[in-house]
Scaffold this motif. Structure first.
Motif, PDB file in Angstrom:
ATOM      1  N   THR A 181      -4.776   6.940 -30.219  1.00 55.37           N
ATOM      2  CA  THR A 181      -4.537   5.770 -29.358  1.00 55.37           C
ATOM      3  C   THR A 181      -3.534   6.015 -28.235  1.00 55.37           C
ATOM      4  O   THR A 181      -3.363   5.157 -27.367  1.00 55.37           O
ATOM      5  CB  THR A 181      -4.036   4.576 -30.200  1.00 55.37           C
ATOM      6  N   CYS A 182      -2.854   7.158 -28.229  1.00 54.93           N
ATOM      7  CA  CYS A 182      -1.835   7.396 -27.192  1.00 54.93           C
ATOM      8  C   CYS A 182      -2.469   7.267 -25.808  1.00 54.93           C
ATOM      9  O   CYS A 182      -3.543   7.791 -25.536  1.00 54.93           O
ATOM     10  CB  CYS A 182      -1.175   8.764 -27.375  1.00 54.93           C
ATOM     11  N   GLY A 183      -1.780   6.547 -24.937  1.00 54.09           N
ATOM     12  CA  GLY A 183      -2.304   6.285 -23.604  1.00 54.09           C
ATOM     13  C   GLY A 183      -1.829   7.307 -22.588  1.00 54.09           C
ATOM     14  O   GLY A 183      -0.695   7.786 -22.650  1.00 54.09           O
ATOM     15  N   VAL A 192      -1.360   5.270  -9.048  1.00 54.96           N
ATOM     16  CA  VAL A 192      -2.088   5.495 -10.294  1.00 54.96           C
ATOM     17  C   VAL A 192      -3.537   5.864  -9.970  1.00 54.96           C
ATOM     18  O   VAL A 192      -4.229   5.163  -9.233  1.00 54.96           O
ATOM     19  CB  VAL A 192      -2.040   4.249 -11.201  1.00 54.96           C
ATOM     20  N   LEU A 193      -3.951   6.978 -10.519  1.00 52.02           N
ATOM     21  CA  LEU A 193      -5.278   7.511 -10.241  1.00 52.02           C
ATOM     22  C   LEU A 193      -6.253   7.196 -11.372  1.00 52.02           C
ATOM     23  O   LEU A 193      -7.391   6.781 -11.140  1.00 52.02           O
ATOM     24  CB  LEU A 193      -5.173   9.028 -10.066  1.00 52.02           C
ATOM     25  N   SER A 194      -5.818   7.392 -12.616  1.00 50.21           N
ATOM     26  CA  SER A 194      -6.708   7.192 -13.756  1.00 50.21           C
ATOM     27  C   SER A 194      -5.882   6.962 -15.011  1.00 50.21           C
ATOM     28  O   SER A 194      -4.695   7.295 -15.073  1.00 50.21           O
ATOM     29  CB  SER A 194      -7.631   8.400 -13.952  1.00 50.21           C
ATOM     30  N   THR A 195      -6.532   6.375 -16.002  1.00 53.30           N
ATOM     31  CA  THR A 195      -5.912   6.174 -17.312  1.00 53.30           C
ATOM     32  C   THR A 195      -6.890   6.612 -18.382  1.00 53.30           C
ATOM     33  O   THR A 195      -8.111   6.629 -18.180  1.00 53.30           O
ATOM     34  CB  THR A 195      -5.534   4.694 -17.542  1.00 53.30           C
ATOM     35  N   GLY A 196      -6.337   6.979 -19.528  1.00 54.44           N
ATOM     36  CA  GLY A 196      -7.187   7.416 -20.630  1.00 54.44           C
ATOM     37  C   GLY A 196      -6.433   7.301 -21.928  1.00 54.44           C
ATOM     38  O   GLY A 196      -5.281   6.862 -21.970  1.00 54.44           O
ATOM     39  N   SER A 233      -9.725  17.313 -21.381  1.00 56.35           N
ATOM     40  CA  SER A 233      -9.270  16.232 -20.498  1.00 56.35           C
ATOM     41  C   SER A 233      -9.547  14.859 -21.099  1.00 56.35           C
ATOM     42  O   SER A 233     -10.569  14.627 -21.737  1.00 56.35           O
ATOM     43  CB  SER A 233      -9.963  16.333 -19.147  1.00 56.35           C
ATOM     44  N   LEU A 234      -8.599  13.943 -20.869  1.00 55.63           N
ATOM     45  CA  LEU A 234      -8.764  12.549 -21.273  1.00 55.63           C
ATOM     46  C   LEU A 234      -9.169  11.661 -20.098  1.00 55.63           C
ATOM     47  O   LEU A 234      -9.380  10.459 -20.267  1.00 55.63           O
ATOM     48  CB  LEU A 234      -7.455  12.026 -21.878  1.00 55.63           C
ATOM     49  N   VAL A 235      -9.236  12.240 -18.913  1.00 54.60           N
ATOM     50  CA  VAL A 235      -9.501  11.484 -17.678  1.00 54.60           C
ATOM     51  C   VAL A 235     -10.458  12.293 -16.796  1.00 54.60           C
ATOM     52  O   VAL A 235     -10.671  13.480 -17.025  1.00 54.60           O
ATOM     53  CB  VAL A 235      -8.183  11.226 -16.898  1.00 54.60           C
ATOM     54  N   PRO A 236     -11.040  11.666 -15.756  1.00 57.76           N
ATOM     55  CA  PRO A 236     -11.906  12.425 -14.844  1.00 57.76           C
ATOM     56  C   PRO A 236     -11.138  13.525 -14.099  1.00 57.76           C
ATOM     57  O   PRO A 236      -9.926  13.432 -13.904  1.00 57.76           O
ATOM     58  CB  PRO A 236     -12.405  11.354 -13.864  1.00 57.76           C
ATOM     59  N   ASP A 249       1.751  10.962 -17.571  1.00 60.52           N
ATOM     60  CA  ASP A 249       2.605  10.412 -18.625  1.00 60.52           C
ATOM     61  C   ASP A 249       1.734  10.069 -19.820  1.00 60.52           C
ATOM     62  O   ASP A 249       0.662   9.458 -19.657  1.00 60.52           O
ATOM     63  CB  ASP A 249       3.317   9.142 -18.147  1.00 60.52           C
ATOM     64  N   ILE A 250       2.202  10.451 -21.005  1.00 57.91           N
ATOM     65  CA  ILE A 250       1.477  10.122 -22.231  1.00 57.91           C
ATOM     66  C   ILE A 250       2.432   9.375 -23.152  1.00 57.91           C
ATOM     67  O   ILE A 250       3.540   9.838 -23.432  1.00 57.91           O
ATOM     68  CB  ILE A 250       0.941  11.388 -22.934  1.00 57.91           C
ATOM     69  N   GLY A 251       1.998   8.199 -23.605  1.00 58.54           N
ATOM     70  CA  GLY A 251       2.848   7.364 -24.439  1.00 58.54           C
ATOM     71  C   GLY A 251       3.382   8.093 -25.663  1.00 58.54           C
ATOM     72  O   GLY A 251       2.610   8.668 -26.428  1.00 58.54           O
TER      73      GLY A 251
END
Length: 261
Positions: A181-183, A192-196, A233-236, A249-251
């Motif tokens: 679940t870490c964002g 901000v470009l992307s989130t995952g 990768s978690l994002v595009p 940044d990762i929570g």
């Protein structure tokens, strides 16, 4: 595919990397290249790099998230090798203009191992027990294939489209963060470009490392204590050029930043 042809294609990709000159897709040439052939081409490319003085410091998993699979039209994971001439620290300037052809950056979670992992039969619990720490990172992928026109065999042969990578400034036990679940938030040039989230990579980055250990085990290759494993990768993917600045940044895990030249 004949051994001599595998060697020749590996040499071609190695020269493309050195000269920063992309080549036509291997799969567009009327040859029947299997996935096994592609991995052997990749090993030849690695052999040439090691002969130049590089050393293997880890492995990477590629094409794990749906976002990246859809972007590249490649629908299964692959792997490549990380060498000591590819790594940078958070905050450093990364010279993509001198090193890469068509770079794209992606936010990932890096695993640093404290024990070997040798498949088959590796479980997620084995991966967690073997992991010293995790940290945010950027992988800056690159393709020696013209215009990223890649089938799965092309990217595998090209060392899973590996370029360079940037490790974050903090390390944390994998048991102190929820890797599902870490964002993740990726910024480019201050916006901000992307989130995952961790779940974007095969349901969990741990699943990715487990897949890698078991897949490499079929080739008689282990994940080694001390190695860096980039879990996908978690994002595009995001194209980058000289002058760009990126931060991930990762929570619960910290951040990594990079400026490109």
């Amino acid at each position: 595919m004949e051994h001599a042809r595998i060697q020749a294609l590996g040499d071609e990709l190695y020269q493309a990397m050195i000269k920063r000159e992309a080549v036509s897709p291997l799969t567009s040439r009327g040859e029947d290249i299997t996935i096994d052939d592609a991995y052997h081409i990749s090993l030849r490319m690695l052999e040439r790099r090691l002969a130049d003085g590089a050393s293997v410091i880890g492995k990477k998993i590629g094409v794990t998230s749906k976002a990246v699979q859809n972007m590249l039209n490649v629908h299964q994971p692959d792997f490549g090798y990380l060498t000591d001439d590819m790594v940078f620290n958070s905050g450093e300037v990364v010279p993509i203009s001198d090193r890469l052809i068509a770079p794209r950056a992606e936010g990932e979670i890096a695993f640093i191992l404290k024990k070997d992992l040798t498949g088959p039969g590796i479980t997620n619990a084995d991966v967690l027990a073997a992991t010293e720490c995790v940290m945010p990172c950027f992988e800056i992928v690159d393709s020696r294939i013209q215009d990223w026109q890649i089938a799965i065999q092309d990217t595998i042969a090209d060392n899973a489209s590996c370029g360079l990578f940037v490790l974050g400034d903090q390390a944390i036990s994998p048991r102190k963060v929820d890797l599902v679940t870490c964002g993740m938030v990726v910024e480019k040039n201050g916006r901000v470009l992307s989130t995952g989230a961790g779940a974007a990579a095969l349901g969990s980055p741990v699943n990715c490392v487990t897949w890698l250990a078991n897949t490499l085990g079929k080739f008689g290759i282990s994940l080694k204590a001390g190695e860096v494993i980039l879990s996908g990768s978690l994002v595009p993917l995001e194209p980058v050029k000289a002058g760009d600045y990126m931060r991930v940044d990762i929570g619960g895990m910290g951040s990594a930043s990079v400026r490109f030249s």
